[in-house]
Design a protein around this motif. Structure first.
Motif, PDB file in Angstrom:
ATOM      1  N   SER A  20       0.811  -1.221   0.000  1.00  0.00           N
ATOM      2  CA  SER A  20       0.000   0.000   0.000  1.00  0.00           C
ATOM      3  C   SER A  20       0.846   1.272   0.000  1.00  0.00           C
ATOM      4  O   SER A  20       0.548   2.219  -0.731  1.00  0.00           O
ATOM      5  N   LYS A  21       1.894   1.304   0.795  1.00  0.00           N
ATOM      6  CA  LYS A  21       2.748   2.490   0.861  1.00  0.00           C
ATOM      7  C   LYS A  21       3.353   2.797  -0.511  1.00  0.00           C
ATOM      8  O   LYS A  21       3.357   3.951  -0.951  1.00  0.00           O
ATOM      9  N   ASP A  22       3.820   1.770  -1.201  1.00  0.00           N
ATOM     10  CA  ASP A  22       4.414   1.954  -2.520  1.00  0.00           C
ATOM     11  C   ASP A  22       3.372   2.435  -3.527  1.00  0.00           C
ATOM     12  O   ASP A  22       3.634   3.324  -4.335  1.00  0.00           O
ATOM     13  N   ILE A  23       2.187   1.841  -3.487  1.00  0.00           N
ATOM     14  CA  ILE A  23       1.135   2.187  -4.434  1.00  0.00           C
ATOM     15  C   ILE A  23       0.667   3.617  -4.225  1.00  0.00           C
ATOM     16  O   ILE A  23       0.476   4.374  -5.185  1.00  0.00           O
ATOM     17  N   ILE A  24       0.508   4.018  -2.972  1.00  0.00           N
ATOM     18  CA  ILE A  24       0.093   5.394  -2.694  1.00  0.00           C
ATOM     19  C   ILE A  24       1.151   6.379  -3.179  1.00  0.00           C
ATOM     20  O   ILE A  24       0.826   7.406  -3.786  1.00  0.00           O
ATOM     21  N   SER A  25       2.412   6.078  -2.963  1.00  0.00           N
ATOM     22  CA  SER A  25       3.497   6.944  -3.448  1.00  0.00           C
ATOM     23  C   SER A  25       3.467   7.063  -4.964  1.00  0.00           C
ATOM     24  O   SER A  25       3.611   8.161  -5.515  1.00  0.00           O
ATOM     25  N   LEU A  26       3.278   5.925  -5.642  1.00  0.00           N
ATOM     26  CA  LEU A  26       3.204   5.950  -7.110  1.00  0.00           C
ATOM     27  C   LEU A  26       1.996   6.753  -7.591  1.00  0.00           C
ATOM     28  O   LEU A  26       2.069   7.468  -8.592  1.00  0.00           O
ATOM     29  N   HIS A  27       0.897   6.648  -6.881  1.00  0.00           N
ATOM     30  CA  HIS A  27      -0.298   7.406  -7.250  1.00  0.00           C
ATOM     31  C   HIS A  27      -0.061   8.900  -7.067  1.00  0.00           C
ATOM     32  O   HIS A  27      -0.405   9.708  -7.945  1.00  0.00           O
ATOM     33  N   LEU A  28       0.543   9.276  -5.950  1.00  0.00           N
ATOM     34  CA  LEU A  28       0.768  10.689  -5.673  1.00  0.00           C
ATOM     35  C   LEU A  28       1.733  11.332  -6.665  1.00  0.00           C
ATOM     36  O   LEU A  28       1.573  12.503  -7.003  1.00  0.00           O
ATOM     37  N   ASP A  29       2.705  10.585  -7.139  1.00  0.00           N
ATOM     38  CA  ASP A  29       3.637  11.186  -8.100  1.00  0.00           C
ATOM     39  C   ASP A  29       3.168  11.018  -9.557  1.00  0.00           C
ATOM     40  O   ASP A  29       3.838  11.439 -10.487  1.00  0.00           O
ATOM     41  N   GLY A  30       1.997  10.400  -9.738  1.00  0.00           N
ATOM     42  CA  GLY A  30       1.410  10.289 -11.071  1.00  0.00           C
ATOM     43  C   GLY A  30       1.843   9.090 -11.882  1.00  0.00           C
ATOM     44  O   GLY A  30       1.346   8.880 -12.990  1.00  0.00           O
ATOM     45  N   SER A  31       2.735   8.283 -11.363  1.00  0.00           N
ATOM     46  CA  SER A  31       3.254   7.182 -12.178  1.00  0.00           C
ATOM     47  C   SER A  31       2.389   5.922 -12.127  1.00  0.00           C
ATOM     48  O   SER A  31       2.489   5.072 -13.016  1.00  0.00           O
ATOM     49  N   LEU A  32       1.507   5.779 -11.140  1.00  0.00           N
ATOM     50  CA  LEU A  32       0.663   4.590 -11.072  1.00  0.00           C
ATOM     51  C   LEU A  32      -0.257   4.508 -12.284  1.00  0.00           C
ATOM     52  O   LEU A  32      -0.361   3.453 -12.919  1.00  0.00           O
ATOM     53  N   LYS A  33      -0.900   5.602 -12.616  1.00  0.00           N
ATOM     54  CA  LYS A  33      -1.809   5.613 -13.766  1.00  0.00           C
ATOM     55  C   LYS A  33      -1.067   5.250 -15.047  1.00  0.00           C
ATOM     56  O   LYS A  33      -1.554   4.469 -15.858  1.00  0.00           O
ATOM     57  N   LYS A  34       0.126   5.794 -15.224  1.00  0.00           N
ATOM     58  CA  LYS A  34       0.928   5.481 -16.414  1.00  0.00           C
ATOM     59  C   LYS A  34       1.290   3.996 -16.448  1.00  0.00           C
ATOM     60  O   LYS A  34       1.233   3.362 -17.505  1.00  0.00           O
ATOM     61  N   MET A  35       1.647   3.450 -15.299  1.00  0.00           N
ATOM     62  CA  MET A  35       1.969   2.020 -15.238  1.00  0.00           C
ATOM     63  C   MET A  35       0.767   1.177 -15.638  1.00  0.00           C
ATOM     64  O   MET A  35       0.900   0.187 -16.374  1.00  0.00           O
ATOM     65  N   LEU A  36      -0.416   1.557 -15.157  1.00  0.00           N
ATOM     66  CA  LEU A  36      -1.627   0.827 -15.488  1.00  0.00           C
ATOM     67  C   LEU A  36      -1.966   0.941 -16.975  1.00  0.00           C
ATOM     68  O   LEU A  36      -2.375  -0.030 -17.610  1.00  0.00           O
TER      69      LEU A  36
END
Length: 102
Positions: free
Chosen positions: A78-94
């Motif tokens: 969860s900590k990693d996913i939230i960090s990725l979401h906050l910096d905008g990279s989670l959406k790009k990864m998806l």
């Protein structure tokens, strides 16, 4: 670990969770809000769940769940996913993995 790799590679986004975990619920909700429909594996509902949880614990020093895989690759808890979401990279990864389309 082989079963985890197999399950993680079947869909673009995969989350291993426990049904009673509030952080697991939050991460699942985040993925749904982003438009992803991840495969969810509830370890507390799976006969092999305890063994899979032990294998997931070996992947990271973070708690074993939620354990998120995107494009078949372990991304984190969860900590990693939230960090990725906050910096905008989670959406790009998806998007890159084909879990969401834009």
């Amino acid at each position: 670990m082989d079963r985890i790799r197999d399950l993680a590679s079947r869909k673009a986004a995969v989350i291993f969770t426990k049904s009673s975990c509030c952080m697991c619920h939050s991460i699942k909700s985040l993925f749904y809000e982003l438009g992803a429909s991840p495969a969810i594996h509830e370890l507390d509902q799976d006969p092999s769940g305890r063994e899979m949880e032990k294998a997931l614990q070996r992947l990271s020093s973070n708690p074993s769940v939620p354990a998120v895989f995107i494009g078949g690759r372990y991304v984190g808890s969860s900590k990693d996913i939230i960090s990725l979401h906050l910096d905008g990279s989670l959406k790009k990864m998806l998007i890159d993995a084909g879990a969401i389309w834009f």
